[in-house]
Scaffold this active site. Structure first.
Site, mmCIF file in Angstrom:
data_model
loop_
_atom_site.group_PDB
_atom_site.id
_atom_site.type_symbol
_atom_site.label_atom_id
_atom_site.label_comp_id
_atom_site.label_asym_id
_atom_site.label_seq_id
_atom_site.Cartn_x
_atom_site.Cartn_y
_atom_site.Cartn_z
ATOM 1 N N ASP A 113 -4.403 -11.296 17.374
ATOM 2 C CA ASP A 113 -5.658 -10.657 16.950
ATOM 3 C C ASP A 113 -6.244 -9.864 18.106
ATOM 4 O OD1 ASP A 113 -7.532 -11.415 14.256
ATOM 5 O OD2 ASP A 113 -8.492 -10.268 15.878
ATOM 6 N N THR A 144 -4.535 -6.186 1.390
ATOM 7 C CA THR A 144 -4.648 -5.421 0.145
ATOM 8 C C THR A 144 -4.508 -3.944 0.486
ATOM 9 O OG1 THR A 144 -6.196 -7.086 -0.651
ATOM 10 C CG2 THR A 144 -6.143 -4.981 -1.829
ATOM 11 N N LYS A 171 -2.366 -6.617 -7.290
ATOM 12 C CA LYS A 171 -3.550 -7.117 -6.573
ATOM 13 C C LYS A 171 -4.796 -6.298 -6.925
ATOM 14 C CE LYS A 171 -6.247 -8.990 -3.604
ATOM 15 N NZ LYS A 171 -6.673 -10.387 -3.625
ATOM 16 N N ASN A 219 -8.425 -7.613 -9.071
ATOM 17 C CA ASN A 219 -9.809 -7.530 -8.611
ATOM 18 C C ASN A 219 -10.625 -6.521 -9.413
ATOM 19 O OD1 ASN A 219 -9.619 -9.575 -6.829
ATOM 20 N ND2 ASN A 219 -9.473 -8.314 -4.982
ATOM 21 N N ARG A 251 -11.775 -8.224 -12.537
ATOM 22 C CA ARG A 251 -12.945 -9.082 -12.281
ATOM 23 C C ARG A 251 -14.210 -8.229 -12.138
ATOM 24 N NH1 ARG A 251 -14.161 -14.439 -12.465
ATOM 25 N NH2 ARG A 251 -15.543 -15.169 -10.826
ATOM 26 N N ARG A 292 -12.205 -15.718 -28.547
ATOM 27 C CA ARG A 292 -11.570 -14.711 -27.686
ATOM 28 C C ARG A 292 -12.588 -13.941 -26.845
ATOM 29 N NH1 ARG A 292 -8.938 -15.267 -32.124
ATOM 30 N NH2 ARG A 292 -10.245 -13.825 -33.303
ATOM 31 N N CYS A 341 -13.736 -7.817 -1.066
ATOM 32 C CA CYS A 341 -12.654 -7.300 -1.923
ATOM 33 C C CYS A 341 -13.138 -6.507 -3.126
ATOM 34 C CB CYS A 341 -11.790 -8.472 -2.393
ATOM 35 S SG CYS A 341 -11.012 -9.346 -1.029
ATOM 36 N N TYR A 354 -22.559 -13.591 0.213
ATOM 37 C CA TYR A 354 -22.327 -12.772 -0.991
ATOM 38 C C TYR A 354 -22.158 -13.614 -2.241
ATOM 39 C CZ TYR A 354 -17.224 -13.504 -1.326
ATOM 40 O OH TYR A 354 -15.969 -14.037 -1.496
ATOM 41 N N LYS A 355 -21.986 -14.938 -2.059
ATOM 42 C CA LYS A 355 -21.943 -15.839 -3.219
ATOM 43 C C LYS A 355 -22.135 -17.276 -2.715
ATOM 44 C CE LYS A 355 -16.979 -16.772 -3.563
ATOM 45 N NZ LYS A 355 -15.827 -16.802 -4.462
#
Ligand SMILES: NC(=O)c1ccc[n+]([C@@H]2O[C@H](COP(=O)([O-])OP(=O)(O)OC[C@H]3O[C@@H](n4cnc5c(N)ncnc54)[C@H](O)[C@@H]3O)[C@@H](O)[C@H]2O)c1
Ligand SMILES: CC(=O)N[C@@H]1[C@@H](OP(=O)(O)OP(=O)(O)OC[C@H]2O[C@@H](n3ccc(=O)[nH]c3=O)[C@H](O)[C@@H]2O)O[C@H](CO)[C@@H](O)[C@@H]1O
Length: 431
Positions: free
Chosen positions: A57, A145, A230, A234, A237, A270, A284, A340-341
């Site tokens: 890193d 990603t 990927k 996202n 979502r 459904r 993301c 953020y959550k």
């Protein structure tokens, strides 16, 4: 994939080549480039399973923390792993790459602002940094990603310019990471994994990185399909959250609380509407859909509309807070929640941070706390209430313990004439 030809690829790996086969030898020495949120958990798991791992890193402090075993991470299992015997023996962190059988790339792939184009500079720097150590027979496996065609249009030309023939002498795979922040360890082990490769050998050797710990299935495909897969997960979502948010906006217009209606609609076999909230944050979802837009601006109208809906939700919440503040003269605001959550300490693209910044820009006095975020942390909620004596309390992120603590103060706050506004989306995996 629906064709029978492709279905035959949708199976777990059938084993590697024999011991004498140099191409299919499993990887033993793995160099992980970028030991952040994604790279470090993988490096730890691999080291714990006996692989020799070098974590690279550019952040010197992070490298020192890893080598000292004094990491500041939120995931208990990973913190515990750092100081196990196998990890102490097998993992070394460095600021420069070194030789290895496989190079796993997990560096950031953000957007350039304001035009929302992919910024691949960290990926390119990572490739440059491993070039001196690359040898025929090595594998490059990208976990970051990446936009569609990055492997074909950026990585393959890079390798060719460095004198390699990708597929023939250096293997190339893309295995995007799908772990859910807040549940990293379980998902790293348990999630199915998609591995795209430039050829069969690349796919199989990339699989040998994960096989020691993976409980999910491995699905093989080509590089472009892995890139798209990927991004589509996202985007799916993000678009679904936008739909929930749009429903909530319609509810405001019609003066009805849509959460009950969503619950009723979800009784349909459904229908599965997500929860409306104060916006979509994190590393993301606010980024990845734009990679699809960059690849095909003409056919991403729904995707970009969804992005814009989610992006305007913090302003919608701020407006509601302003209305509540209007009935107080020179109010003191106490805001809980910056991540953020719920259950995470990550404030990247956080709607809560944006709301607090906007209120402060208005000139409001806002005291801001979050039990998960070091610089905003607090011991117990009643003492914060006592200390700040707010006129309005705003819960922006429903961390479970914050919600419970606020609930137990509710009647005392009501008696004192303090308004309490609650926002945010609960986290189904909150421990
Ligand atoms: N955070 C998530 O929830 C998540 C989930 C799935 C996929 N991803 C993807 O994984 C990738 C990495 O994301 P992250 O959350 O781990 O980011 P991060 O910022 O937490 O970690 C990336 C690390 O890479 C280091 N780095 C940057 N350039 C480097 C270089 N040239 N050489 C070595 N190290 C370098 C940074 O110092 C940092 O420590 C991104 O493409 C992201 O979209 C993230
Ligand atoms: C497809 C998928 O699942 N991908 C996951 C996602 O992880 P994430 O942590 O970013 O995802 P979420 O938990 O969805 O949160 C995002 C934001 O959306 C808000 N939200 C959520 C649900 C809802 O009903 N209403 C909302 O408003 C929430 O508050 C928060 O701000 O991307 C990672 C990186 O690629 C993946 O690895 C990981 O698998």
């Amino acid at each position: 994939m629906t064709s029978s030809e492709n279905e035959s690829e949708l199976s777990g790996p059938s084993g590697l080549g024999g011991p004498g086969d140099p191409v299919l030898d499993p990887v033993e020495d793995i160099v992980v480039i970028g030991t952040g949120f994604i790279g470090l958990p993988l490096a730890l798991l691999l080291a714990d399973h006996g692989k020799r791992v070098v974590g690279v890193d550019i952040d010197r402090n992070l490298v020192r923390e890893i080598n000292d075993g004094t990491l500041n991470v939120d995931e208990d299992e990973l913190q515990d792993l750092l100081t196990t015997g196998p990890v102490e023996r097998n993992l070394e962190a460095r600021t420069e790459p070194t030789d290895g059988d496989a190079f796993v790339i997990s560096v950031p792939t953000p957007l350039t602002e304001p035009n929302k184009s992919p910024d691949l500079s960290a990926l390119e720097a990572a490739l440059e940094s491993i070039q001196p150590y690359l040898e025929p027979g090595d594998l490059i496996n990208v976990e970051s990603t990446i936009p569609p065609l990055t492997c074909e249009e950026t990585i393959v030309p890079f390798l060719e310019a460095a004198g390699f023939e990708p597929g023939a002498d250096v293997q190339l795979a893309h295995s995007p990471e799908r772990i859910l922040p807040g549940n990293v360890f379980d998902e790293l082990v348990g999630n199915d994994r998609v591995i795209g490769g430039i050829d069969e050998t690349s796919r199989r050797r990339a699989a040998s990185i994960y096989e020691p710990f993976l409980e999910g299935e491995i699905y093989y495909t080509d590089l472009l399909s892995a890139e798209l897969c990927k991004l589509m997960e996202n985007t799916f979502r993000d678009v679904n959250v936008a739909l929930a948010n749009e429903f909530a906006l319609i509810g405001e217009e019609l003066d009805i609380d849509m959460s009950n209606v969503i619950e009723l609609a979800n009784r349909h076999p459904r229908v599965d509407i997500l929860q409306p909230g104060i916006g979509v944050g994190g590393h993301c979802l606010p980024i990845d859909p734009w990679f699809l837009n960059e690849a095909d601006p003409e056919h991403t109208n729904l995707i970009t509309s969804a992005r814009r809906i989610n992006d305007k939700m913090p302003a919608v919440a701020t407006q509601k807070i302003r209305r509540a503040l209007a009935s107080h003269a020179d109010p003191t605001v106490l805001a809980f929640g910056a991540a953020y959550k719920p259950s995470v300490d990550d404030c990247r693209n956080s709607p809560a941070m944006q709301i607090v910044a906007d209120l402060r820009d208005d000139g409001y006095r806002v005291h801001h706390y979050d039990r998960y975020v070091d610089e905003l942390a607090y011991d117990d909620l009643p003492s914060v209430l006592e200390r700040e004596s707010p006129d309005v309390v705003v819960q922006l992120v429903p961390h479970e313990r914050t919600v419970a603590a606020l609930e137990s103060e509710r009647s005392r706050l009501a008696d004192a004439g303090v308004d309490v506004l609650q926002f945010g989306v609960e986290n189904p995996i909150e421990p």
